[in-house]
Design an enzyme around this catalytic site. Structure first.
Site: not given
Length: 215
Positions: A36, A58, A66
């Site tokens: 990522y 988000e 995350w």
């Protein structure tokens, strides 16, 4: 004769991996996070569809890691109609009930409803030029230059202003910290560590140029 890099103070913070590339600690171990970081994080996002997805994820990430959100991203995309703003804006109470039973996503009622609310706000914002131009209109004139992760701020004047502006148009779960994370993720600012192999690769900001904007 030494180069400017040789003359500069030594940098620290990034970790050099087996492939010889330097990354921050958070992206140096987990292969998913490393991929990522190498391919998505900090790459400019300039389409409504993709930007709506980033804002939605988000919001779901708030209070969580995350990595959890990234692992569940395929499930989020399936549950939320691939984050098509028009389709999500049409979700009703039956869809809310469905989503709260879906183990592929984070089943938080407030965040589920926020995603639907933000889809409707995204559609409405088209009358003002659209989400992409609106969000990118808050790009600051300079970007951070962190040597270590501790140097990376969690909010900024620009993220505060962006959060306030989005809230005025009906968006929710868009606080200054969440919007700063968004700005990092979509390349509006460059918070790659100075010795990271990704620093300056977005095409928006140069590498080690004193924070100067290039575009």
């Amino acid at each position: 004769m030494t180069s400017p890099a040789d003359a500069a103070p030594p940098l620290s913070g990034a970790i050099v991996g087996p492939d010889g590339l330097a990354r921050p600690a958070w992206a140096s171990v987990d292969p998913m996070l490393r991929d990522y970081y190498d391919t998505e994080w900090g790459v400019p996002v300039r389409t409504e569809h993709a930007l709506f997805e980033r804002i939605s994820l988000e919001a779901f990430q708030s209070g969580l890691s995350w990595a959890i959100i990234l692992r569940k991203r395929p499930g989020f995309r399936q549950a939320f109609a691939d984050f098509d703003p028009d389709r999500v804006a049409a979700f009703d109470e039956d869809d809310v009930a469905r989503l709260l039973q879906d183990e592929q996503i984070v089943r938080n009622r407030l965040k589920v409803r926020a995603t639907i609310t933000n889809a409707r706000a995204t559609v409405a914002l088209r009358q003002q030029g659209g989400l992409v131009d609106f969000v990118w209109g808050f790009q600051p004139a300079t970007t951070p230059e962190p040597r270590t992760q501790a140097d990376v701020p969690t909010s900024s004047d620009a993220s505060v202003l962006l959060a306030k502006a989005l809230k005025k148009f009906g968006f929710v779960f868009v606080g200054p910290t969440t919007m700063f994370a968004l700005m990092e993720a979509i390349g509006m600012i460059d918070t790659h560590l100075l010795d990271s192999h990704r620093r300056g690769t977005s095409g928006v900001w140069g590498q080690n140029l004193g924070g100067q904007r290039l575009v």
